[in-house]
Design a protein around this motif. Sequence first.
Motif, PDB file in Angstrom:
ATOM      1  N   ARG A 310     -35.913 -17.807 -61.156  1.00  0.00           N
ATOM      2  CA  ARG A 310     -36.410 -18.752 -60.150  1.00  0.00           C
ATOM      3  C   ARG A 310     -35.224 -19.532 -59.599  1.00  0.00           C
ATOM      4  O   ARG A 310     -34.372 -19.997 -60.352  1.00  0.00           O
ATOM      5  CB  ARG A 310     -37.416 -19.699 -60.795  1.00  0.00           C
ATOM      6  N   ASN A 312     -35.563 -22.032 -56.816  1.00  0.00           N
ATOM      7  CA  ASN A 312     -35.919 -23.227 -56.037  1.00  0.00           C
ATOM      8  C   ASN A 312     -35.419 -24.466 -56.793  1.00  0.00           C
ATOM      9  O   ASN A 312     -35.875 -24.760 -57.899  1.00  0.00           O
ATOM     10  CB  ASN A 312     -37.418 -23.302 -55.830  1.00  0.00           C
ATOM     11  N   ALA A 317     -40.551 -27.434 -61.371  1.00  0.00           N
ATOM     12  CA  ALA A 317     -41.505 -26.389 -61.720  1.00  0.00           C
ATOM     13  C   ALA A 317     -42.636 -26.950 -62.565  1.00  0.00           C
ATOM     14  O   ALA A 317     -42.450 -27.888 -63.356  1.00  0.00           O
ATOM     15  CB  ALA A 317     -40.810 -25.282 -62.494  1.00  0.00           C
ATOM     16  N   THR A 321     -43.944 -22.557 -66.344  1.00  0.00           N
ATOM     17  CA  THR A 321     -43.243 -21.679 -65.408  1.00  0.00           C
ATOM     18  C   THR A 321     -42.134 -20.919 -66.133  1.00  0.00           C
ATOM     19  O   THR A 321     -41.385 -21.483 -66.932  1.00  0.00           O
ATOM     20  CB  THR A 321     -42.632 -22.481 -64.262  1.00  0.00           C
ATOM     21  N   ARG A 326     -45.283 -18.025 -62.428  1.00  0.00           N
ATOM     22  CA  ARG A 326     -44.992 -19.148 -61.534  1.00  0.00           C
ATOM     23  C   ARG A 326     -46.265 -19.635 -60.846  1.00  0.00           C
ATOM     24  O   ARG A 326     -47.274 -18.933 -60.786  1.00  0.00           O
ATOM     25  CB  ARG A 326     -43.975 -18.745 -60.463  1.00  0.00           C
ATOM     26  N   ASP A 330     -44.089 -20.603 -55.388  1.00  0.00           N
ATOM     27  CA  ASP A 330     -42.759 -20.733 -56.001  1.00  0.00           C
ATOM     28  C   ASP A 330     -42.080 -19.360 -55.935  1.00  0.00           C
ATOM     29  O   ASP A 330     -41.952 -18.640 -56.926  1.00  0.00           O
ATOM     30  CB  ASP A 330     -42.925 -21.211 -57.443  1.00  0.00           C
ATOM     31  N   TYR A 537     -45.731 -26.250 -52.758  1.00  0.00           N
ATOM     32  CA  TYR A 537     -45.046 -25.155 -52.060  1.00  0.00           C
ATOM     33  C   TYR A 537     -45.743 -24.788 -50.751  1.00  0.00           C
ATOM     34  O   TYR A 537     -45.392 -23.798 -50.105  1.00  0.00           O
ATOM     35  CB  TYR A 537     -44.966 -23.929 -52.969  1.00  0.00           C
TER      36      TYR A 537
END
Length: 562
Positions: A310, A312, A317, A321, A326, A330, A537
């Motif tokens: 991941r 981001n 999160a 996650t 996720r 995400d 998101y």
Amino acid sequence: MPISVEQPKSIKISSENGDIIKVSVVKGGTDTKVVVLNQAANNNVSVAGAIGAGPAGATGAQGPTGAQGPQGPAGPAGAAGAAGSDGAQGAQGPAGAAGAAGAQGPAGPAGADGADGADGADGADGADGGQVTFTQDYVANMPTVLGVVKTFGKYKNGDTIPADGKTASELLVDAFTDAVNPTPSFSLSGPDWQHPSSASSVTVSSINFGIANQGATGTAVLEYQLANTQSTPTGSWTTVQSYTSSEVTFGASNLSKVYSTGEAWASNNVFHFRLRVTDSTSGTTEQTANEFTTANSFSSPLISDKQITRSNSTISAATGTTSTTREYGDVQSTLRYDVRRTELYDPLIDSVVQFEVGSNYREITTPNSTTNLASLGNGSTQNNISLAINTDSITVATDGSTDLTAEATPHRYRVVVDSTYGSDTSSDFSNINYYHSYQVCFDTTALTTGSSQNAVQTVYAAFGGDDSGNNEREIKTTGSYPSSIDETNTYTVQTSNKFMYIFYPGSTDILTMLLDGVSPTIGAFTDLGTFTLENRYGVSTTYSVYKSNSTNAFNNNFLKIT
């Protein structure tokens, strides 16, 4: 004529008148005249009679022949004298008349068999006699009795026996002669990967002519044809090897043959071989076995150490996650992998990353996912090839721009390596699975059943402000909402003017709510209804929302919600 008298004392011969000869027998002093012979007898006198015991006297001298006297009367016949010696054979008289046939005498004894004579030469063959032929076929009626299976030669119970037009001997020959067609077979291996073309030899092994009839022989030919389909080709065949009757026999050992096709690599090359076998046995037909092979697969490049993380960094999160688990939306990730070349004759070209859109994998073109591998030597590895997806959208071949936040779960990525000659080699990354999260938070806003969606969205997005340390946003990967939400988390309310809010995906009502897992407390909350809310998101879904009836409702307590 013979004279028969008693034994005389003596015989006295005298002559009278010179013509008469008297012969007297003296017996006891008395003369007995036996016979008187006149001179006409020509001095030949033969007297047969019994002679006395004494020896005969000497013959006297021939007296003179007297004159023929008159024929005297015939005297009485004297006794027959002894037979004189045979005179000389007279001339053959004329044949007399045939006498009457005498009676058949008795049969003499059978003579012994004589020795067998030598065999005579064989006579010419006689004309063949005619043979009766059957006038119909017959169905064999030979049921199995007590486990005994009965047959008439090759015919079993229920078979039609083709007797019509055959003689008995022809039918027997047919019944006990079962000509079986050959069953040829063989197997193929190779060619090796065809770089260069000298590596394109095919090994034809386990060549079995399949002659099944005892003592039979035959002929065979092995042939080859290059095609671009696996179906048996119809073009011209090339003879690889011919086999004679000395090789094609009943019980012959398997043979093998290596044949160089001389063909350079082509992706659609299919090497066809066939073996045609003819058995000399009457009633059999030529049989053919067909096989094909393609070039051995080259050694595929090795794609290893695939990782997906991941990426981001602006949004925290949700609890639970991972790189592959996720919250919806995400979607930003970094993918990395290694590629190793393992085939000498098949240089690599490049590698790309693909994303599955619908049911089709598409190459990611933005960001650029292509890595040039042309300079990678055989046995060498290109390490740490990576692709960073730092936006929510990508561009893929054919389908163009793709919003990853709108794509269904799971998301699938894969690496594809292209080589000069071989087929593409691909390897999948682990799937990324997406879930909606539930949220428990505290806020001073007193929402009601009549609150607007925007007001509810504001409380949801604020996530509790200063009390974020006690708020909870968590991914639930098993079961359906709201069952088994937050069985262990303990909430500490730091200020006395905040309400507890529970947001969970879906529209199913909470059935039970237990304080510390024991005391029912569902009555301490108000069901505000369902609202369409957007998560952090930007992905929207329906949430059910509950609010505590009072502020500072819980302090160092946990809830069990089902």
